[in-house]
Design an enzyme around this catalytic site. Structure first.
Site, PDB file in Angstrom:
ATOM      1  N   GLU B  49       0.773  -1.231   0.149  1.00  0.00           N
ATOM      2  CA  GLU B  49      -0.100  -0.057  -0.401  1.00  0.00           C
ATOM      3  C   GLU B  49       1.125   1.034  -0.138  1.00  0.00           C
ATOM      4  OE1 GLU B  49      -0.961  -2.957   1.757  1.00  0.00           O
ATOM      5  OE2 GLU B  49      -3.136  -2.980   1.847  1.00  0.00           O
ATOM      6  N   PHE B 111     -11.894  -7.278  13.854  1.00  0.00           N
ATOM      7  CA  PHE B 111     -10.542  -7.434  13.085  1.00  0.00           C
ATOM      8  C   PHE B 111      -9.940  -6.679  11.831  1.00  0.00           C
ATOM      9  CE2 PHE B 111      -8.713 -10.083   9.053  1.00  0.00           C
ATOM     10  CZ  PHE B 111      -7.667 -10.235   9.526  1.00  0.00           C
ATOM     11  N   GLN B 112      -9.142  -6.423  11.931  1.00  0.00           N
ATOM     12  CA  GLN B 112      -8.555  -5.153  10.819  1.00  0.00           C
ATOM     13  C   GLN B 112      -9.209  -4.425  11.172  1.00  0.00           C
ATOM     14  OE1 GLN B 112      -7.908  -7.035   6.834  1.00  0.00           O
ATOM     15  NE2 GLN B 112      -6.537  -7.533   7.017  1.00  0.00           N
ATOM     16  N   LYS B 161     -17.423  -1.521   5.857  1.00  0.00           N
ATOM     17  CA  LYS B 161     -17.277  -1.745   4.966  1.00  0.00           C
ATOM     18  C   LYS B 161     -19.263  -1.978   3.944  1.00  0.00           C
ATOM     19  CE  LYS B 161     -17.162  -7.051   3.465  1.00  0.00           C
ATOM     20  NZ  LYS B 161     -16.740  -7.706   3.838  1.00  0.00           N
ATOM     21  N   MET B 475      24.245   9.636   3.484  1.00  0.00           N
ATOM     22  CA  MET B 475      23.417  11.206   4.507  1.00  0.00           C
ATOM     23  C   MET B 475      23.754  10.442   5.982  1.00  0.00           C
ATOM     24  SD  MET B 475      23.302  14.470   3.679  1.00  0.00           S
ATOM     25  CE  MET B 475      23.052  14.728   2.540  1.00  0.00           C
TER      26      MET B 475
END
Lengths: 165, 565
Positions: B49, B111-112, B161, B475
């Site tokens: 993602e 969940f999630q 959802k 760096m």
């Protein structure tokens, strides 16, 4: 310096998260926040007392808050003729020996006793923050059990509402 | 027309002229992906993602359009966070649509489940949680409007959802109705008049260009102003390209790794005209001693930028699309011969820049990083889009690549996100398929999102990835060398990774170059290949980005480059 801001916001879910998130993210010094419904059903008024070093820092607070999409308007009520009030409830120990002393204090401050029992009293006072601070200080002699303060709210004097200022 | 929430989202994307979405499916967005499938909406499946959100960002930076990405609830959404923060810091317009668990499950640690609005509040311009399907058209309309207007920024829409599956009578609104927000930012003309007076009284002015000029696509007006008045130009990292590098009085980047001339001119000027800049700490060094002799002017669309970091003397609040044409017109109408007035100063800064240019020592035995940038700069055309990751290679690109156009340099400036480059390059190439897209990355940065090489291969996205491989986190090790007694704590990579094999394993053509004489040839070969290529360029471990103003130092207290030492 302390300033009181009236922040008019869209009464939508998440608006308090946005305001609180901004204050935390920008590390602003907030003394109190009090939010409530207004004369318009879809507008919430958030009264914020902010503590800043100078006018430029205040300008930052106002400008950053103004960037929030939900914020409709911000009015600095410290700058104009306005009335500031806060409500406090103080639960203090009060036995037969101290009760009359406390009642004296309550009268001097024009406060109200809203609950009393054999051991304690609850005192209610509405006023400016300094007056509330003073009452708390005096009552400290009698052992304060707990304090609940609302944080300051403010309203301009005269006929014009904040939304039109 | 009765459709479900998922179809409403897709319809709204069509209404907003979105031509591609970057994303990754999952439980909470199954219905959304079903609608995407049925409507054959163009979608790029990244491997992570984070890749999707950076790709949407690269797409947005290359075009100025709103970049769109999808992710599922919980980890899908939280994987977007770095990308959203990156876009927020650089004011990039994004709409990120995430699935949320079903409305009855919200708040139950389902969940999630992750509170996307709570998490993204400090890193978005605005966000929404949609729990009622009827709100979807309005929310999508507002989200796109908010993302692209004013000071652009990312907007998150978290959709439960069950909302995707619920039906609504879909009508896409024509207008938005937001009480506290207007996309119109025309300011006060008198503020521009005050700036005109400052310029008339100045003898040694400098224009300081920032990302706001890129975002508002107003470089042409600025070029007009610069050509007409001869005012020397310095630029922030985000402003590079707005004024062509070939213009003599363009002194390049200022700040921590700015050029000698840009930093000295800033310290000596009597008027500093900041345009779309936010006076970042990498630019100013110690704020109390920044441009000490100058009247400082700031043009910005965002009132909150005024006096945030630097106290300015004059401000012009408003969209540069309003203020730049007006300033250009007023300057054209002025009777004072400003070009003559600034002539001496103009010549002085050009001479200073010629006398102390950016420099490095070429070596016979090894390829120098600056040389890689110079060669690529020479081999590529004016329209090329250059993307970077973050670190030494990023600064060398800013210094040594000859940027000629705005939106030709895509880099994570504010947040400094390693791993930004590859997915952003993919997004940029999809946005501008005819344009050459080059990514300069490091052997540290590339590993932070190297999985997206597979995305480039799978879709045949022709990006050229140049890995500036010095076997260290450059760096970090430079700072350790300069400020931490050469204690190279965790900055030596010395890995066993073979970047050529890594590329090939993902389906990307891999090349390697180790000798200076072969550099140009291999880079030419890479550019000629039709398809994605990774070039592993082996570089010496120890090389510093110079000049350098140590953090919190004054701009005229620089550690200089090779020729001055």
């Amino acid at each position: 310096m302390k300033y009181i801001l009236a922040v008019l916001v869209d009464n939508r879910p998440g608006v308090l998260t946005h305001v609180a998130g901004l204050i935390s993210r920008r590390a602003f010094n907030i003394e109190s926040i009090a939010a409530g419904y207004t004369e318009e059903p879809d507008v919430t008024r958030i009264n914020i007392v902010v503590s800043v070093d100078d006018e430029i820092e205040l300008e930052q607070v106002v400008n950053q808050l103004n960037k929030l999409i939900d914020v409709i308007k911000i009015v600095n009520l410290t700058r104009i003729d306005s009335i500031q009030r806060e409500l406090v409830m103080i639960k203090v120990k009060a036995n037969p020996a101290t009760r009359s002393d406390i009642i004296n204090v309550v009268e001097i401050f024009r406060a109200k006793i809203v609950d009393v029992n054999r051991e304690t009293m609850v005192i209610e006072l509405t006023g400016e923050q300094s007056k509330i601070d003073a009452l708390c200080e005096v009552l400290a002699d009698y052992e304060i059990i707990e304090i609940a303060r609302t944080g300051a709210i403010a309203l301009s004097r005269g006929p014009i509402p904040a939304k039109s200022l | 027309m009765k459709i479900n929430g998922a179809q409403a989202v897709i319809e709204s994307l069509r209404n907003e002229d979105v031509d591609v979405v970057f994303g990754y499916p999952g439980g909470a967005v199954l219905t959304l992906y079903d609608a995407l499938y049925k409507s054959e909406f163009p979608h790029i499946l990244t491997k992570h993602e984070q890749g999707a959100v950076h790709a949407a960002d690269g797409y947005a930076r290359a075009t100025g359009k709103v970049g769109v990405c999808f992710a599922t609830s919980g980890p899908g959404g939280t994987n977007l966070i770095t990308g959203i923060a990156t876009a927020n810091m650089d004011s990039i317009p994004l709409v990120c649509i995430t699935g949320q668990v079903g409305t009855p499950l919200i708040g139950k640690d389902s969940f999630q489940e992750a509170d996307m609005c709570g998490i993204t509040t400090p890193i978005t311009k605005h966000n929404y949680l949609v729990k009622k399907v009827a709100e979807l058209p309005r929310v999508l309309k507002e989200a796109f409007y908010i993302a692209r207007t004013g000071r652009p920024g990312p907007v998150v829409i978290d959709i439960a959802k069950d909302v995707f599956a619920a039906e609504l009578a879909y009508v896409y609104p024509d207008t938005v109705n937001l009480k506290g927000y207007t996309g119109k930012f025309t300011g006060e003309s008198c503020e521009i008049d005050a700036v005109l007076e400052v310029l008339k009284n100045a003898r040694k002015p400098v224009i300081f260009v920032g990302g706001g000029v890129t975002l508002s696509d107003t470089a042409e007006y600025l070029q007009k102003i610069v050509m007409q008045t001869g005012i020397p130009v310095v630029s922030s990292l985000m402003g590079l390209g707005c004024i062509p590098a070939t213009y003599a009085a363009n002194l390049g980047m200022l700040g921590m790794h700015g050029t000698y001339a840009a930093n000295i001119a800033t310290m000596e000027c009597d008027a500093l005209i900041g345009i779309g800049v936010r006076f970042d700490d990498r630019v100013t060094g110690i704020v109390e001693e920044f441009a000490p002799l100058a009247k400082i002017v700031q043009f910005d669309i965002d009132a909150a930028e005024i006096n945030k970091n630097i106290r300015v003397d004059y401000k012009v609040i408003g969209d540069l699309r309003w203020s730049m044409p007006e300033l250009a017109a007023k300057l054209a109408a002025t009777k004072t011969d400003l070009k003559a007035q600034y002539g001496q100063w103009h010549d002085y800064v050009i001479a200073m820049n010629k006398e102390t240019p950016l420099s490095y020592n070429k070596e016979a035995a090894c390829i120098m990083p600056q040389q890689v940038i110079e060669v690529v700069s020479k081999l590529t055309d004016d329209d090329t889009i250059v993307v970077t990751d973050v670190g030494q290679h990023q600064m060398w690109t800013a210094q040594f690549y000859q940027f000629l156009k705005s939106r030709s340099f895509l880099t994570s400036g504010g947040l400094g996100t390693m791993g930004y480059g590859l997915p952003a390059a993919i997004g940029a190439k999809l946005a501008k398929p005819e344009t050459t897209v080059i990514l300069f990355s490091g052997d540290g940065s590339i590993m932070m999102n190297c999985q997206e090489l597979a995305t480039a291969a799978d879709y045949g996205i022709n990006v050229k990835v140049i890995v500036m491989n010095n076997h260290v986190l450059g760096m970090v090790s430079q700072w350790q060398r300069m400020f931490y007694g050469e204690r190279y704590s965790q900055s030596k990579l010395n890995g066993k990774t073979d970047y050529v094999k890594l590329a090939e394993a993902m389906g990307v053509h891999g090349l390697r170059v180790t000798e200076p004489e072969k550099l140009e040839e291999v880079l030419k070969q890479a550019l000629a290949i039709d398809g994605p290529v990774l070039v592993d360029v082996l570089l010496p471990e120890v090389e510093d980005v110079l000049p350098m103003v140590p953090a919190g130092g004054r701009l005229d207290q620089m550690v200089l480059g090779a020729s001055k030492e």
